[in-house]
Structures are given as C-alpha cells and as structure tokens.
Write a protein that holds these residues in place. Structure first.
Motif, PDB file in Angstrom:
ATOM      1  N   GLY A   5       0.819  -1.199   0.000  1.00  0.00           N
ATOM      2  CA  GLY A   5       0.000   0.000   0.000  1.00  0.00           C
ATOM      3  C   GLY A   5       0.855   1.251   0.000  1.00  0.00           C
ATOM      4  O   GLY A   5       1.935   1.281   0.597  1.00  0.00           O
ATOM      5  N   LEU A   6       0.379   2.276  -0.696  1.00  0.00           N
ATOM      6  CA  LEU A   6       1.027   3.588  -0.714  1.00  0.00           C
ATOM      7  C   LEU A   6       0.122   4.545   0.040  1.00  0.00           C
ATOM      8  O   LEU A   6      -1.037   4.750  -0.341  1.00  0.00           O
ATOM      9  N   GLY A   7       0.625   5.113   1.137  1.00  0.00           N
ATOM     10  CA  GLY A   7      -0.199   5.958   1.991  1.00  0.00           C
ATOM     11  C   GLY A   7       0.254   7.398   2.008  1.00  0.00           C
ATOM     12  O   GLY A   7       1.425   7.714   1.742  1.00  0.00           O
ATOM     13  N   PHE A   8      -0.667   8.276   2.324  1.00  0.00           N
ATOM     14  CA  PHE A   8      -0.387   9.710   2.426  1.00  0.00           C
ATOM     15  C   PHE A   8      -1.267  10.287   3.531  1.00  0.00           C
ATOM     16  O   PHE A   8      -2.379   9.805   3.776  1.00  0.00           O
ATOM     17  N   ALA A   9      -0.753  11.290   4.214  1.00  0.00           N
ATOM     18  CA  ALA A   9      -1.525  11.915   5.296  1.00  0.00           C
ATOM     19  C   ALA A   9      -1.058  13.343   5.500  1.00  0.00           C
ATOM     20  O   ALA A   9       0.097  13.696   5.219  1.00  0.00           O
ATOM     21  N   TRP A  10      -1.974  14.150   5.994  1.00  0.00           N
ATOM     22  CA  TRP A  10      -1.675  15.540   6.373  1.00  0.00           C
ATOM     23  C   TRP A  10      -2.317  15.797   7.729  1.00  0.00           C
ATOM     24  O   TRP A  10      -3.477  15.404   7.957  1.00  0.00           O
ATOM     25  N   GLY A  11      -1.566  16.404   8.632  1.00  0.00           N
ATOM     26  CA  GLY A  11      -2.078  16.673   9.967  1.00  0.00           C
ATOM     27  C   GLY A  11      -1.886  18.119  10.366  1.00  0.00           C
ATOM     28  O   GLY A  11      -0.903  18.766   9.972  1.00  0.00           O
ATOM     29  N   LEU A  12      -2.828  18.621  11.139  1.00  0.00           N
ATOM     30  CA  LEU A  12      -2.791  19.994  11.648  1.00  0.00           C
ATOM     31  C   LEU A  12      -2.969  19.944  13.154  1.00  0.00           C
ATOM     32  O   LEU A  12      -3.953  19.380  13.654  1.00  0.00           O
ATOM     33  N   LEU A  13      -2.017  20.505  13.903  1.00  0.00           N
ATOM     34  CA  LEU A  13      -2.105  20.611  15.355  1.00  0.00           C
ATOM     35  C   LEU A  13      -2.286  22.080  15.707  1.00  0.00           C
ATOM     36  O   LEU A  13      -1.385  22.894  15.487  1.00  0.00           O
ATOM     37  N   ARG A  14      -3.463  22.421  16.257  1.00  0.00           N
ATOM     38  CA  ARG A  14      -3.733  23.824  16.579  1.00  0.00           C
ATOM     39  C   ARG A  14      -3.169  24.173  17.944  1.00  0.00           C
ATOM     40  O   ARG A  14      -3.405  23.479  18.928  1.00  0.00           O
ATOM     41  N   THR A  15      -2.428  25.261  17.995  1.00  0.00           N
ATOM     42  CA  THR A  15      -1.841  25.719  19.252  1.00  0.00           C
ATOM     43  C   THR A  15      -2.944  26.199  20.189  1.00  0.00           C
ATOM     44  O   THR A  15      -3.830  26.948  19.783  1.00  0.00           O
ATOM     45  N   SER A  16      -2.871  25.764  21.439  1.00  0.00           N
ATOM     46  CA  SER A  16      -3.900  26.143  22.403  1.00  0.00           C
ATOM     47  C   SER A  16      -3.766  27.611  22.809  1.00  0.00           C
ATOM     48  O   SER A  16      -2.672  28.179  22.804  1.00  0.00           O
ATOM     49  N   GLY A  17      -4.873  28.205  23.166  1.00  0.00           N
ATOM     50  CA  GLY A  17      -4.863  29.583  23.652  1.00  0.00           C
ATOM     51  C   GLY A  17      -4.031  29.736  24.913  1.00  0.00           C
ATOM     52  O   GLY A  17      -3.362  30.761  25.111  1.00  0.00           O
ATOM     53  N   HIS A  18      -4.043  28.708  25.776  1.00  0.00           N
ATOM     54  CA  HIS A  18      -3.233  28.744  27.005  1.00  0.00           C
ATOM     55  C   HIS A  18      -1.752  28.862  26.666  1.00  0.00           C
ATOM     56  O   HIS A  18      -1.024  29.652  27.279  1.00  0.00           O
ATOM     57  N   TYR A  19      -1.297  28.084  25.682  1.00  0.00           N
ATOM     58  CA  TYR A  19       0.124  28.097  25.352  1.00  0.00           C
ATOM     59  C   TYR A  19       0.510  29.386  24.626  1.00  0.00           C
ATOM     60  O   TYR A  19       1.593  29.939  24.870  1.00  0.00           O
ATOM     61  N   VAL A  20      -0.354  29.865  23.749  1.00  0.00           N
ATOM     62  CA  VAL A  20      -0.077  31.134  23.063  1.00  0.00           C
ATOM     63  C   VAL A  20       0.097  32.251  24.082  1.00  0.00           C
ATOM     64  O   VAL A  20       1.054  33.026  24.027  1.00  0.00           O
ATOM     65  N   SER A  21      -0.808  32.335  25.061  1.00  0.00           N
ATOM     66  CA  SER A  21      -0.750  33.395  26.070  1.00  0.00           C
ATOM     67  C   SER A  21       0.483  33.259  26.953  1.00  0.00           C
ATOM     68  O   SER A  21       1.189  34.238  27.212  1.00  0.00           O
ATOM     69  N   ALA A  22       0.750  32.043  27.431  1.00  0.00           N
ATOM     70  CA  ALA A  22       1.877  31.843  28.339  1.00  0.00           C
ATOM     71  C   ALA A  22       3.204  32.108  27.645  1.00  0.00           C
ATOM     72  O   ALA A  22       4.101  32.743  28.217  1.00  0.00           O
ATOM     73  N   SER A  23       3.362  31.639  26.402  1.00  0.00           N
ATOM     74  CA  SER A  23       4.630  31.821  25.704  1.00  0.00           C
ATOM     75  C   SER A  23       4.854  33.276  25.305  1.00  0.00           C
ATOM     76  O   SER A  23       5.994  33.747  25.283  1.00  0.00           O
ATOM     77  N   ALA A  24       3.782  34.007  25.016  1.00  0.00           N
ATOM     78  CA  ALA A  24       3.926  35.429  24.683  1.00  0.00           C
ATOM     79  C   ALA A  24       4.263  36.257  25.910  1.00  0.00           C
ATOM     80  O   ALA A  24       5.009  37.242  25.827  1.00  0.00           O
ATOM     81  N   ALA A  25       3.725  35.856  27.067  1.00  0.00           N
ATOM     82  CA  ALA A  25       3.944  36.624  28.297  1.00  0.00           C
ATOM     83  C   ALA A  25       5.305  36.349  28.922  1.00  0.00           C
ATOM     84  O   ALA A  25       5.813  37.180  29.686  1.00  0.00           O
ATOM     85  N   ASP A  26       5.926  35.206  28.627  1.00  0.00           N
ATOM     86  CA  ASP A  26       7.170  34.818  29.284  1.00  0.00           C
ATOM     87  C   ASP A  26       8.088  34.120  28.285  1.00  0.00           C
ATOM     88  O   ASP A  26       8.288  32.909  28.344  1.00  0.00           O
ATOM     89  N   THR A  27       8.674  34.897  27.370  1.00  0.00           N
ATOM     90  CA  THR A  27       9.545  34.296  26.354  1.00  0.00           C
ATOM     91  C   THR A  27      10.871  33.837  26.948  1.00  0.00           C
ATOM     92  O   THR A  27      11.583  33.049  26.316  1.00  0.00           O
ATOM     93  N   ALA A  28      11.219  34.282  28.146  1.00  0.00           N
ATOM     94  CA  ALA A  28      12.442  33.790  28.785  1.00  0.00           C
ATOM     95  C   ALA A  28      12.286  32.321  29.157  1.00  0.00           C
ATOM     96  O   ALA A  28      13.225  31.536  29.042  1.00  0.00           O
ATOM     97  N   THR A  29      11.106  31.939  29.587  1.00  0.00           N
ATOM     98  CA  THR A  29      10.853  30.542  29.951  1.00  0.00           C
ATOM     99  C   THR A  29      10.592  29.686  28.724  1.00  0.00           C
ATOM    100  O   THR A  29      11.099  28.568  28.609  1.00  0.00           O
ATOM    101  N   TYR A  30       9.801  30.206  27.782  1.00  0.00           N
ATOM    102  CA  TYR A  30       9.378  29.401  26.635  1.00  0.00           C
ATOM    103  C   TYR A  30      10.187  29.643  25.367  1.00  0.00           C
ATOM    104  O   TYR A  30       9.906  29.038  24.337  1.00  0.00           O
ATOM    105  N   ASP A  31      11.182  30.538  25.409  1.00  0.00           N
ATOM    106  CA  ASP A  31      12.120  30.783  24.302  1.00  0.00           C
ATOM    107  C   ASP A  31      11.516  31.502  23.100  1.00  0.00           C
ATOM    108  O   ASP A  31      12.234  32.079  22.304  1.00  0.00           O
ATOM    109  N   TYR A  32      10.207  31.437  22.910  1.00  0.00           N
ATOM    110  CA  TYR A  32       9.578  32.070  21.759  1.00  0.00           C
ATOM    111  C   TYR A  32       8.096  32.263  22.061  1.00  0.00           C
ATOM    112  O   TYR A  32       7.530  31.618  22.950  1.00  0.00           O
ATOM    113  N   ALA A  33       7.461  33.152  21.308  1.00  0.00           N
ATOM    114  CA  ALA A  33       6.017  33.348  21.407  1.00  0.00           C
ATOM    115  C   ALA A  33       5.352  32.462  20.352  1.00  0.00           C
ATOM    116  O   ALA A  33       5.533  32.667  19.154  1.00  0.00           O
TER     117      ALA A  33
END
Length: 197
Positions: free
Chosen positions: A117-145
């Motif tokens: 069999g020849l298979g193909f797939a595409w996946g999308l992982l949506r970033t949670s609002g909790h992680y977006v907020s925490a990483s934007a507020a504290d880039t020293a801990t999370y390295d990036y927003a």
C-alpha cells in the motif's frame, strides 16, 4: 444487521504506569464504533472520550486532562481507502488542543502488489490559547512566542514481505514545529517493521 460495539479501557497513569506510584487513578478511555457500507464499500466510524487524572501540562505540572475524538475509515473504491481523525482536548493546559488528520491508502493491486500500500496523510495541530498566552507573556521561559499551528505531511509505502513481516519506510515534513514561527520546517525519514505470528 449493522455491526457495532462499545469498549472501555483502563490504564496506568503518571508514575503509576511504571509501578513506582500507587495506581489508584487510572487513565480511562471509552469508544463506540459502527461498521457500515456506503455504495457497497465498507467503512468504520468511531467516537471516543478519555480522561487522564495525571496528565502533564506544558509547564510540567500534573493536572487532570480529558478529551474526545472522532475517527473515520472509508473505502471509496476497490483499492483506495480514505481516513479522517479529529481530537479535541477538553481539559488540561497543553501545547496543542485540537488535532485534525486527513489521508488515505492506495492498495498495491494497481501495480501488481496486492498486499502492499502507498499511503499519504496531512495533519494539523492547533496551538492552544493557554500556550499562546503563556509563551507570549514569558519568552524567557518558553524561548519564543507561539503562533499558528504545526503541520505534518507524510508519505509511506507498506511493503508486505511475507505473511508475517511488513516493512514501512516513510518520509515526513513538519512545518512550524512546536508552533515556533522562528523555526524552519524539518524533514524526517522513518522505517517501521511489523512482525506478527
């Protein structure tokens, strides 16, 4: 009649899964499924819920996590099967709280290898609002927003060597890994082997 079923699984969670801690709090998952046919082509449809009392939040702390999901496998021709998966995290502070995967597998009868069999797939992982907020507020801990979603594309070939062994080489491309807008995409080569008796 249409085949259907319900199942429930109980598993160790947290440190309890390796016997280093009391195992009183279990990871619980329940699933309902039905197999049916659309225009004489078989398909299986599943819905599930789960709860992990000892999940790990993105900051490393332990918390109860839960979620739900849907899974569809549907043959659309004699050699092509399509699938879709969707998962939603309902509790817990995680990096990604929604996952969607679409793909399919083309049977090898088209090129004289009926069991391949020849298979193909595409996946999308949506970033949670909790992680977006925490990483934007504290880039020293999370390295990036964090921003956007992680996306994964995969192509694989399932090679049936004999009645007991399958070899599955694959190639994956990951765009925006960990929802880091400053990171380039990456390509990963993989090889899986299935042995059954």
């Amino acid at each position: 009649s249409t085949p259907w079923g319900v199942s429930v699984g109980l598993f160790g969670s947290g440190n309890g899964s390796n016997f280093s801690r009391h195992r009183g709090q279990r990871f619980v998952m329940a699933q309902a499924w039905v197999s049916t046919q659309i225009q004489s082509q078989p398909g299986t449809y599943r819905a599930y819920v789960w709860r992990n009392p000892r999940g790990t939040d993105f900051d490393g702390s332990e918390a109860a996590h839960s979620g739900l999901g849907l899974s569809v496998d549907q043959r659309v021709s004699g050699t092509l099967t399509l699938f879709a998966r969707y998962g939603h995290q309902t509790a817990g502070r995680v990096m990604f709280d929604n996952a969607l995967t679409l793909g399919g597998e083309l049977g090898g009868a088209n090129w004289g290898r009926e069991n391949d069999g020849l298979g193909f797939a595409w996946g999308l992982l949506r970033t949670s609002g909790h992680y977006v907020s925490a990483s934007a507020a504290d880039t020293a801990t999370y390295d990036y927003a964090a921003r956007g979603s992680e996306q994964i594309a995969e192509v694989y070939y399932r090679l049936q060597l004999n009645d007991h062994v399958e070899i599955i080489p694959s190639i994956q491309h990951i765009a925006r890994p960990a929802a880091n807008p400053g990171t380039s995409g990456m390509t990963v080569l993989g090889l899986r082997v299935r042995v059954g008796f």
